[in-house]
Scaffold this motif. Structure first.
Motif, short mmCIF file in Angstrom:
data_model
loop_
_atom_site.label_atom_id
_atom_site.label_comp_id
_atom_site.label_asym_id
_atom_site.label_seq_id
_atom_site.Cartn_x
_atom_site.Cartn_y
_atom_site.Cartn_z
N PRO A 1 -93.49 -6.48 -14.55
CA PRO A 1 -91.97 -6.71 -14.92
C PRO A 1 -91.71 -6.20 -14.13
N ASP A 2 -89.87 -5.93 -13.46
CA ASP A 2 -88.95 -6.17 -12.22
C ASP A 2 -89.09 -3.90 -12.39
N SER A 3 -88.96 -3.61 -14.14
CA SER A 3 -88.82 -2.89 -14.40
C SER A 3 -90.33 -2.05 -14.51
N ALA A 4 -91.75 -2.27 -14.09
CA ALA A 4 -92.78 -1.74 -14.01
C ALA A 4 -92.85 -1.39 -12.42
N LEU A 5 -92.09 -1.65 -11.51
CA LEU A 5 -92.63 -1.28 -9.94
C LEU A 5 -92.57 -0.14 -9.95
N ASP A 6 -91.28 1.02 -10.12
CA ASP A 6 -91.57 2.27 -9.68
C ASP A 6 -91.85 3.11 -11.43
N THR A 7 -92.77 3.05 -12.18
CA THR A 7 -93.55 2.89 -13.56
C THR A 7 -94.45 2.99 -13.73
N SER A 8 -94.98 1.98 -14.05
CA SER A 8 -95.98 1.23 -15.10
C SER A 8 -97.38 1.45 -13.47
N LEU A 9 -96.50 0.43 -13.21
CA LEU A 9 -97.24 -0.03 -11.43
C LEU A 9 -97.91 1.41 -10.97
N PRO A 10 -97.19 1.67 -10.20
CA PRO A 10 -98.15 3.37 -9.41
C PRO A 10 -98.51 3.67 -10.05
N VAL A 11 -98.57 4.03 -11.76
CA VAL A 11 -99.68 4.94 -11.91
C VAL A 11 -100.98 4.19 -12.49
N LEU A 12 -100.89 2.54 -12.81
CA LEU A 12 -101.94 1.99 -12.74
C LEU A 12 -102.98 1.87 -11.02
N GLY A 13 -102.22 2.16 -10.70
CA GLY A 13 -102.08 1.92 -8.91
C GLY A 13 -103.39 3.15 -8.43
N THR A 14 -103.03 3.93 -9.24
CA THR A 14 -103.90 5.79 -9.00
C THR A 14 -105.32 5.17 -9.10
N GLN A 15 -105.90 4.32 -10.44
CA GLN A 15 -107.17 3.73 -10.30
C GLN A 15 -107.55 2.60 -9.28
N LEU A 16 -106.79 1.98 -8.75
CA LEU A 16 -107.02 1.02 -7.74
C LEU A 16 -105.98 0.84 -6.21
N PRO A 17 -106.22 1.58 -5.83
CA PRO A 17 -104.42 2.12 -4.37
C PRO A 17 -105.26 0.74 -3.80
N GLY A 18 -105.81 0.25 -3.01
CA GLY A 18 -106.14 -0.77 -2.45
C GLY A 18 -105.32 -2.14 -3.06
N ALA A 19 -104.99 -2.13 -4.34
CA ALA A 19 -104.50 -3.34 -4.95
C ALA A 19 -103.37 -3.89 -4.46
N GLU A 20 -102.35 -4.76 -4.09
CA GLU A 20 -101.04 -5.10 -4.29
C GLU A 20 -100.90 -5.60 -5.44
N ARG A 21 -99.13 -5.05 -5.15
CA ARG A 21 -98.51 -4.85 -6.64
C ARG A 21 -97.54 -5.99 -6.56
N ARG A 22 -96.91 -6.46 -7.06
CA ARG A 22 -95.93 -7.84 -6.98
C ARG A 22 -95.54 -7.11 -8.86
N THR A 23 -94.04 -8.04 -8.47
CA THR A 23 -93.50 -7.84 -10.24
C THR A 23 -92.99 -9.33 -10.29
N GLU A 24 -92.42 -9.42 -11.78
CA GLU A 24 -92.17 -11.64 -12.05
C GLU A 24 -90.80 -10.64 -12.82
N ALA A 25 -89.89 -11.54 -12.31
CA ALA A 25 -88.38 -11.42 -13.22
C ALA A 25 -88.61 -11.26 -14.04
N VAL A 26 -89.10 -12.43 -14.53
CA VAL A 26 -88.69 -13.73 -16.20
C VAL A 26 -89.75 -13.02 -16.94
N ARG A 27 -91.06 -11.95 -16.61
CA ARG A 27 -92.35 -11.43 -17.12
C ARG A 27 -91.55 -11.03 -18.60
N LYS A 28 -91.68 -11.63 -19.68
CA LYS A 28 -91.81 -10.89 -20.98
C LYS A 28 -92.56 -9.10 -21.30
#
Length: 207
Positions: free
Chosen positions: A139-166
């Motif tokens: 979700p949008d709220s994860a862009l600067d929170t959960s996604l960067p933390v998960l991104g440390t496990q897979l640095p080459g992964a692309e990050r995307r968000t979904e506004a309507v995601r629950k």
């Protein structure tokens, strides 16, 4: 000698010239001045070679110049509190033709402290369409929170968000170029750097 003034006895007074006292005083004052200047210069040299110059500078400004420790330094204004891995739920989805990747990756993430949600194949939107190492989706709220933390496990992964995601769970979609998660030591160091960012540079001059 005769006459009115007569010298008696066998000792005669010695007649000496009066010494010029003015010149003597000038010489004494000049000597004291030279010694004082020489002593002051010596002290300055001692300060230079022993590191005493900082005190002199501080005295000139009227303030003690004490370097700040890392704990006292101003934190970066962009620093944000990041969630811990144990608070992040990850859905591990396989978008490749290789079987078993989702389960293996989910087990490794669980060992590293993440909560595991759904494990299986990716949706039609991503199935066999992810050419890179993977996609991190949330979700949008994860862009600067959960996604960067998960991104440390897979640095080459692309990050995307979904506004309507629950919900707050995030997806790790495995792509064709996936070769495994980052080494745990490297991922831990990356997490530490994000949790303790470098302090912002101070506008004040250094001592």
């Amino acid at each position: 000698m005769g006459g009115k003034y007569r010298i008696t006895g066998n000792k005669y007074p010695r007649m000496r010239r009066a010494r010029p006292r003015g010149k003597l005083v000038v010489l004494v004052v000049a000597s004291v001045t030279v010694l004082g200047v020489g002593g002051w210069g010596t002290l300055q040299l001692i300060d230079v070679f022993t590191g005493g110059g900082g005190k002199a500078s501080a005295a000139g400004t009227g303030k003690d110049c004490v370097p700040k420790t890392k704990a006292e330094a101003s934190p970066s204004p962009s620093a944000k509190a990041l969630p811990e891995p144990r608070t992040i739920t990850v859905n591990v989805l396989n978008a490749t033709t290789r079987s078993g990747l989702a389960k293996k990756t989910a087990d490794e993430l669980k060992k590293r402290g993440f909560k595991i949600g759904d494990v299986g194949n990716a949706s039609k939107e991503y199935d066999k369409k992810v050419k890179g190492a993977g996609v991190l989706l949330g979700p949008d709220s994860a862009l600067d929170t959960s996604l960067p933390v998960l991104g440390t496990q897979l640095p080459g992964a692309e990050r995307r968000t979904e506004a309507v995601r629950k919900g707050t769970a995030v997806d790790l979609v495995i792509g064709d170029a996936f070769k495994g998660l980052a080494r745990q030591a490297d991922a831990d160091r990356a997490l530490t750097r994000m949790a303790e960012p470098e302090p912002a540079p101070s506008s004040k001059k250094n001592c």
